[in-house]
Design a protein around this motif. Structure first.
Motif, PDB file in Angstrom:
ATOM      1  N   UNK A  10       0.830  -1.203   0.000  1.00  0.00           N
ATOM      2  CA  UNK A  10       0.000   0.000   0.000  1.00  0.00           C
ATOM      3  C   UNK A  10       0.868   1.257   0.000  1.00  0.00           C
ATOM      4  N   UNK A  11       1.949   1.229   0.747  1.00  0.00           N
ATOM      5  CA  UNK A  11       2.867   2.376   0.786  1.00  0.00           C
ATOM      6  C   UNK A  11       3.511   2.606  -0.581  1.00  0.00           C
ATOM      7  N   UNK A  12       3.810   1.534  -1.298  1.00  0.00           N
ATOM      8  CA  UNK A  12       4.376   1.669  -2.645  1.00  0.00           C
ATOM      9  C   UNK A  12       3.345   2.228  -3.620  1.00  0.00           C
ATOM     10  N   UNK A  13       2.099   1.812  -3.474  1.00  0.00           N
ATOM     11  CA  UNK A  13       1.038   2.391  -4.293  1.00  0.00           C
ATOM     12  C   UNK A  13       0.905   3.885  -4.009  1.00  0.00           C
ATOM     13  N   UNK A  14       1.020   4.227  -2.746  1.00  0.00           N
ATOM     14  CA  UNK A  14       0.966   5.640  -2.349  1.00  0.00           C
ATOM     15  C   UNK A  14       2.089   6.431  -3.012  1.00  0.00           C
ATOM     16  N   UNK A  61      -8.321  -7.446  -1.646  1.00  0.00           N
ATOM     17  CA  UNK A  61      -9.316  -6.851  -2.521  1.00  0.00           C
ATOM     18  C   UNK A  61      -9.144  -5.338  -2.600  1.00  0.00           C
ATOM     19  N   UNK A  62      -8.781  -4.730  -1.479  1.00  0.00           N
ATOM     20  CA  UNK A  62      -8.596  -3.279  -1.467  1.00  0.00           C
ATOM     21  C   UNK A  62      -7.354  -2.878  -2.264  1.00  0.00           C
ATOM     22  N   UNK A  63      -6.282  -3.628  -2.099  1.00  0.00           N
ATOM     23  CA  UNK A  63      -5.076  -3.353  -2.881  1.00  0.00           C
ATOM     24  C   UNK A  63      -5.359  -3.479  -4.376  1.00  0.00           C
ATOM     25  N   UNK A  64      -6.135  -4.479  -4.740  1.00  0.00           N
ATOM     26  CA  UNK A  64      -6.467  -4.704  -6.149  1.00  0.00           C
ATOM     27  C   UNK A  64      -7.342  -3.570  -6.689  1.00  0.00           C
TER      28      UNK A  64
END
Length: 304
Positions: A157-161, A255-258
């Motif tokens: 999630x931090x990398x997506x951020x 599911x949230x990451x996706x």
């Protein structure tokens, strides 16, 4: 429990994933060359034509036909180039989607309209950059080393951020640049017209008509960039909201990451290309901000 952050850092520098980043960079480079030609058609070319016409008495009487012909050619050329650029953007976005899924450990979404990113395609586009160490150096350690001690998929999630925040910062600056370039181009055409004391007819033909491709290009870029910024801002808020309720040892639902990754992919398809010189000029500052922000966010997660 496996250290997710450490795994991400190990995966991202494997040859197979370095090649994916090189291929993505090469595809974007080709698309940006087309984009550069499109900008040339829309911005400096009408000014060049206007100056040539004014400096050649034999062309003055034919100026109306010249500018009408330019407008037609520019409109057709824009459509052809945009089609090629959109296709290349889709290839690049698909390559990056493959990289993120594998490196961040995010489940793939079979319903996304991806281009098949087989190893032949990766080889085709990465081969040129594989021999350039200075290019490789820019993509090694793609994600911040600060995540090395984040043991859960909070690291993903931090990398997506990071992806979202980096893109958001660059696009805001690009939007202002488009305003400046389009305004300056129109102003130059207007000054040329005033110096030559044009009639109303001459003003319409030699200023308004050649400005149409500029206005259309600027409108399209600003509009799509604004939409991209809004989407990125929404995603930033969504991630920040999740992180505010998360401890560093928590686990994020797959599911949230996706769901977040789906929106990142779609945003890559819709977003206008950013010239390399903007990325290169902002890179040191943005990377410093990214690493500082990542370290600060991880420290907050530890105390939540």
């Amino acid at each position: 429990m496996a250290n997710k952050g450490k795994k991400i850092l190990e995966r991202q520098n494997k040859d197979v994933h370095i090649n994916e980043l090189l291929a993505q960079k090469r595809v974007y480079s080709i698309a940006k060359n087309y984009q550069g030609f499109l900008i040339f058609i829309s911005v400096p070319l009408p000014i060049i034509i206007s100056l040539v016409v004014k400096s050649n008495p034999n062309l003055i009487d034919e100026s109306s036909y010249i500018f009408v012909l330019y407008t037609i050619i520019a409109a057709v050329g824009e459509k052809i180039l945009e089609s090629s650029i959109d296709r290349l953007k889709k290839i690049a976005a698909s390559i990056k989607e493959t990289f993120d899924n594998k490196v961040l450990g995010i489940n793939s979404n079979e319903t996304l309209n991806l281009v098949l990113t087989d190893r032949e395609l990766i080889r085709r586009y990465s081969k040129k950059y594989r021999a350039k160490q200075q290019v490789i150096d820019k993509i090694v350690n793609w994600y911040s080393l600060e995540i090395k001690n984040v043991k859960t998929n909070v690291a993903s999630l931090l990398c997506q951020r990071t992806n979202i925040t980096y893109d958001f910062s660059v696009r805001k600056r690009y939007k202002y640049l488009i305003y400046i370039i389009s305004s300056l181009t129109f102003l130059v055409l207007l000054i040329i017209a005033l110096i030559n004391d044009l009639s109303v007819k001459g003003f319409l033909i030699e200023v308004i008509l050649p400005s149409i491709p500029i206005i259309m290009f600027a409108y399209k870029e600003i509009n799509s960039n604004t939409e991209s910024i809004d989407n990125l801002n929404h995603l930033r808020n969504l991630i920040e909201s999740t992180l505010s309720e998360t401890n560093i040892n928590d686990t994020i639902e797959k599911k949230q990451l996706r769901s977040i990754q789906d929106r990142i992919y779609n945003n890559r398809l819709l977003s206008p290309l950013i010239p390399d010189f903007i990325y290169n000029s902002l890179r040191p500052k943005l990377e410093d901000e990214m690493n500082y922000s990542m370290a600060e966010r991880i420290e907050i997660l530890r105390t939540t």
